[in-house]
Scaffold this active site. Structure first.
Site: not given
Lengths: 200, 200
Positions: A9-11, A13
């Site tokens: 959900g983290s970009t 990452s």
């Protein structure tokens, strides 16, 4: 060993998830994959970096595009964001970590999300990424939609918070926290110094 | 040439302000010092990264300490933050940039702030840093406290905003924006590619 704390959900990452295997092969450093719910922590601390901040969001996509090019990755940006099913994606990741197939699942999820435009945590990405990791979607999703999986993700998130983690990806080397894909080299240097030199 | 957009008052800008002369000597890249008011932009976009976010603030100081050690800098952290006189510090910086003594003034301001604990923009730091740059504090401060200086800082800030800048330090290479001291290498690489290779 370095603990790799991340949330699907983290970009940013995306960059770490996709290159960690190669970094591991090149450096000999072992990474332990530790999924958690970064959104829960960010909402709790009122840390909302991109929504309603168009200048920052525009920069973020451009920065990821440039960094990805450095690593020979080929994302199609911007990709759907934020994820509707962030929690589900990470409940599966916590199960995958416990069962030993987290990296394959996370890579599949991010590849489909960032390179094919299919949101992670939702179908068809979710089942395809579970299958790619050699697992049966039906079994895994039954487990992922249970109260126990919910509790496990919450416990992992509490553990992250206790380490001072507030963003994804984060790297923890013997209690020392490094935040961001762009701090991975620093984390590795820290580990190597710790292993070789006298403590300072 | 790279435009170096910065505000005295930004913590991470300490790293860039203090090492830019050495980077310039090592790489042959020329930096143009462009002071602006990052606080005005951040308030306008409701981007408040550290106040009321203790986990992020604690990490920020530790991260700066580690990065500073990489560069052989010796800050005493945490230093007084945020600055009471950020606007005044940067009104002087805008005058200094126009008159050609910005780098010496900014370095003096940051050295006193980060290494001796004296807030930049306030006395005794302010006059000492102006003097260190070879100027008379009385003349400069009269000019800095004028409506014209206020307007000049506001105009620089509008120009920064038009370039998509939302934080300090930022590096701009022919319209391409790089945010953060940790993107300085990327900015230099971008410039060198632009100068040597065919456009991609």
């Amino acid at each position: 060993m370095i603990d790799f704390w991340f949330s699907i959900g983290s970009t940013y990452s995306y960059l770490s998830v996709m290159r960690l295997a190669e970094v591991e092969a090149q450096t000999g450093v072992h990474f332990r994959w530790r999924p958690f719910n970064v959104r829960a922590i960010m909402i709790e601390m009122d840390n909302i970096p991109f929504a309603k901040k168009p200048a920052k969001a525009a920069y973020m996509w451009r920065d990821i595009e440039r960094r990805a090019a450095m690593y020979k990755m080929v994302p199609k940006l911007p990709t759907p964001y934020p994820l509707a099913e962030l929690e589900r994606a990470n409940r599966v990741a916590v199960i995958a970590a416990a069962e030993g197939w987290c990296e394959a699942y996370a890579r599949g999820s991010y590849r489909r999300w960032f390179e094919q435009g299919e949101p992670a945590g939702s179908e068809p990405n979710l089942s395809a990424s579970i299958e790619e990791a050699g697992q049966q979607p039906r079994r895994v999703l039954r487990k992922a939609d249970s109260d126990a999986a919910n509790a496990d993700l919450a416990a992992a998130t509490e553990q992250a918070k206790a380490l001072g983690i507030f963003g994804s990806p984060s790297f923890v080397v013997d209690g020392e926290l490094f935040w961001g894909d762009d701090r991975l080299d620093d984390a590795i240097r820290w580990l190597k110094q710790m292993e070789s030199g006298p403590p300072d």
